[in-house]
Design an enzyme around this catalytic site. Structure first.
Site, PDB file in Angstrom:
ATOM      1  CG  MET A 106      -1.750   1.249   1.328  1.00 27.68           C
ATOM      2  SD  MET A 106      -2.719   1.361   2.833  1.00 27.68           S
ATOM      3  CE  MET A 106      -1.543   2.094   3.928  1.00 27.68           C
ATOM      4  N   PRO A 107       1.182   1.801  -1.156  1.00 35.00           N
ATOM      5  CG  PRO A 107       1.962   1.960  -3.333  1.00 35.00           C
ATOM      6  CD  PRO A 107       0.949   1.270  -2.489  1.00 35.00           C
ATOM      7  CE1 TYR A 108      -0.595   9.290   3.444  1.00 39.04           C
ATOM      8  CE2 TYR A 108       1.746   9.519   3.900  1.00 39.04           C
ATOM      9  CZ  TYR A 108       0.468  10.015   3.962  1.00 39.04           C
ATOM     10  OH  TYR A 108       0.236  11.226   4.543  1.00 39.04           O
ATOM     11  CG  HIS A 113      -3.986   5.318   0.406  1.00 37.73           C
ATOM     12  ND1 HIS A 113      -5.287   5.504   0.777  1.00 37.73           N
ATOM     13  CD2 HIS A 113      -3.777   3.984   0.382  1.00 37.73           C
ATOM     14  CE1 HIS A 113      -5.845   4.316   0.995  1.00 37.73           C
ATOM     15  NE2 HIS A 113      -4.943   3.385   0.759  1.00 37.73           N
ATOM     16  CE  LYS A 172       5.031  -1.110  -4.250  1.00 33.85           C
ATOM     17  NZ  LYS A 172       5.147  -2.212  -3.329  1.00 33.85           N
TER      18      LYS A 172
END
Length: 69
Positions: free
Chosen positions: A1-3, A41, A35
């Site tokens: 989950m990239p932020y 996000h 991703k």
């Protein structure tokens, strides 16, 4: 989950411009790192220029002096 947190000065950036930033960062993370966009996000924080400092002064003062260089 990239932020990803993007911080910019609050200078009349439009909703359309912000949408483009979110879309392009998401696409880059998908293309380069594989991703999933549905798990990516992006948060944009807009900071008032008088609350952002660099080069030893507030952004508002720096911009006033830009034309004097």
């Amino acid at each position: 989950m990239p932020y990803v947190n993007v911080r910019i000065t609050r200078d009349g950036v439009t909703t359309e411009q912000k949408a483009q930033i979110v879309a392009e960062i998401t696409q880059t993370l998908q293309r380069v790192l594989g991703k999933r966009p549905d798990l990516t996000h992006i948060v944009i924080d807009e900071i008032d220029p008088e609350n952002w400092g660099f080069s030893g002064m507030l952004t508002t003062e720096y911009r006033k002096n830009e034309g004097n260089h």
